[in-house]
Design a protein around this motif. Structure first.
Motif, short mmCIF file in Angstrom:
data_model
loop_
_atom_site.label_atom_id
_atom_site.label_comp_id
_atom_site.label_asym_id
_atom_site.label_seq_id
_atom_site.Cartn_x
_atom_site.Cartn_y
_atom_site.Cartn_z
N GLU A 13 0.80 -1.21 0.00
CA GLU A 13 0.00 0.00 0.00
C GLU A 13 0.84 1.27 0.00
O GLU A 13 0.45 2.27 -0.56
CB GLU A 13 -0.92 0.01 1.22
CG GLU A 13 -2.10 -0.94 1.10
CD GLU A 13 -3.06 -0.76 2.25
OE1 GLU A 13 -3.21 0.38 2.73
OE2 GLU A 13 -3.65 -1.75 2.69
N HIS A 407 0.51 6.57 11.11
CA HIS A 407 0.06 5.45 10.28
C HIS A 407 -0.12 4.16 11.09
O HIS A 407 -0.10 3.07 10.52
CB HIS A 407 1.06 5.24 9.13
CG HIS A 407 1.16 6.44 8.23
ND1 HIS A 407 2.17 7.38 8.38
CD2 HIS A 407 0.38 6.86 7.20
CE1 HIS A 407 2.02 8.33 7.46
NE2 HIS A 407 0.95 8.04 6.74
N GLU A 410 -3.30 2.47 9.91
CA GLU A 410 -3.14 2.01 8.53
C GLU A 410 -2.30 0.75 8.44
O GLU A 410 -2.62 -0.18 7.68
CB GLU A 410 -2.52 3.14 7.71
CG GLU A 410 -2.27 2.82 6.24
CD GLU A 410 -1.71 4.02 5.51
OE1 GLU A 410 -2.34 5.10 5.56
OE2 GLU A 410 -0.61 3.90 4.91
N GLY A 414 -4.92 -1.93 9.12
CA GLY A 414 -5.25 -2.24 7.74
C GLY A 414 -4.37 -3.29 7.11
O GLY A 414 -4.83 -4.08 6.28
#
Length: 432
Positions: A13, A407, A410, A414
């Protein structure tokens, strides 16, 4: 590689399209001595994840701050050398953290760290352990004196590295104490060499499938700045000594030559050269002075074809320089730059920050890059890529430097699958 199911070298990502290192992930666990290494790899397209303690990297609290606001988010060094990175927090000293770091490193292509030698090994996180589950891993270790030798356990700052490398011995005026360069340089040299070593190990890994540890010493990195010293000894059988703002080693008679002249709005770099190029430059400079009636008669009659810089005495050099000092003091940097080009004079204005920001050459090459700072609701101008790559590959800043733990959700959530309650438990435990 944060995605535990992503094989090494596969884009994730955080990867940026177009960069030559875009398929690769880098974990950056460095202090200020290693920030630049990760920044270079990030500019080349790698997904660099900066790992810092939950309270933030200690380097955030040292240095100059935007608007003189000592908030860690406003540290200018942090913003400059961590641009292009994502950021997570992790306290490396707990048992739970060791498992997390192993998982982060398991699919990483590169891990860059600056802990003292043996620190990671003592926590079962050293290269020998990490390579068992990721044999392709390149682990770059940055320390003041390297991983081995009698100084390996010594701590070292910029000042220590400057002194112990011998760099300071050549900076300063003759007969005066040695000096350090005003802006800290050790981390810059170290980060540059660490990035180079990492890229070489990466190339080897791509050819063989095997990673390795890259051992980078701040002291050894700075020794490369003294590359002219061995050549000086080989040619003249003399050690270099501090010359201050004067040039030494060009006169066999020992004359020290002025290299920096004051002008109306700053300084100019000019020196008397020998050879054919020097003859033309010296003649052109003297001719300019004569046209403005600022050259003494003896200078008008100077035979530059017979001038031998190697045989010049200090008395001869001082006499030649005196009218040049007076002449250049009346000129501006822009005036000298224009005339040096028009007349083929070997001299250059000494650019300050304002000159660099307005430099037309840098502007023409698109050197300056606007980076969005959403927290400021504005874009900030950064010095841009150190190189321009052909074939469509990019070298640029992908994003601003991360805020503390920006992050975490994330990456931990994620990409690693942690739920919000699990992340909150880790946060309350001081793990992230």
């Amino acid at each position: 590689m944060i995605d535990e199911h992503r094989p090494p070298g596969a884009a994730g990502e955080g990867a940026r399209d177009g960069g030559p290192l875009a398929p690769y992930r880098v974990l950056d666990l460095t202090d200020r001595s290693g920030w630049l290494c990760g920044r270079i790899l990030g500019d080349l397209g790698a997904d660099v994840v900066k790992v810092e303690p939950p309270e933030g990297d200690p380097g955030r609290r040292v240095g100059v701050f935007r608007g003189d606001d000592p908030d860690p988010a406003n540290n200018l060094s942090w913003l400059a050398y961590n641009a292009g990175k994502r950021g997570i927090t992790l306290a490396v000293d707990t048992a739970r953290v060791r498992d997390l770091l192993r998982r982060l490193a398991q699919r990483a292509d590169v891990l860059v760290e600056s802990f003292p030698p043996g620190y990671l090994d003592a926590r079962d996180l050293g290269y020998r352990t990490l390579r068992e589950t990721n044999p392709r891993l390149v682990l770059t270790s940055i320390t003041p004196f390297g991983q081995s030798g009698p100084y390996a356990r010594y701590r070292g700052s910029d000042l220590v590295a400057m002194a112990m490398s011998g760099f300071m011995s050549l900076v300063g005026e003759p007969g005066r104490p040695p000096l350090r360069v005003s802006l800290p340089q050790a981390a810059m040299w170290t980060g540059m060499h660490a990035a180079a070593g990492t890229l070489i190990a990466h190339h080897y890994r791509e050819a063989t499938g095997r990673g390795q540890q890259v051992d980078v010493s701040m002291q050894a990195s700075l020794l490369w700045a003294l590359a002219n010293a061995p050549a000086h000894w080989s040619l003249l059988r003399e050690d270099l000594h501090r010359g201050g703002s004067r040039i030494v080693g060009r006169s066999m008679a020992g004359a020290r030559m002025r290299a920096i002249y004051r002008c109306r709005d700053g300084h100019i770099n000019f020196i008397f050269y020998g050879g054919e190029a020097g003859r033309r430059s010296n003649e052109a400079m003297a001719q300019w002075m004569a046209e403005l009636h600022e050259a003494p008669e003896w200078l008008r009659q100077q035979d530059w074809g017979a001038f031998n810089v190697a045989a010049s005495t200090q008395e001869e050099i001082d006499r030649l320089e005196a009218p040049f000092v007076a002449f250049l003091l009346k000129r501006t940097k822009a005036e000298f730059a224009a005339e040096s080009v028009r007349r083929n004079i070997l001299g250059y204005p000494v650019a300050d920050a304002r000159d660099i920001r307005g430099d037309p050459q840098l502007a023409a090459r698109g050197f300056w890059q606007e980076v969005d700072h959403s927290e400021l609701d504005a874009a900030v101008t950064y010095p841009g890529p150190f190189a321009r790559l052909s074939g469509g590959a990019s070298c640029a800043i992908a994003r601003r430097a991360p805020q503390i733990g920006e992050h975490n959700a994330e990456i931990y959530g994620g990409e690693m699958g942690f739920s919000r309650p699990e992340l909150e438990t880790l946060r309350q435990a001081g793990v992230v």
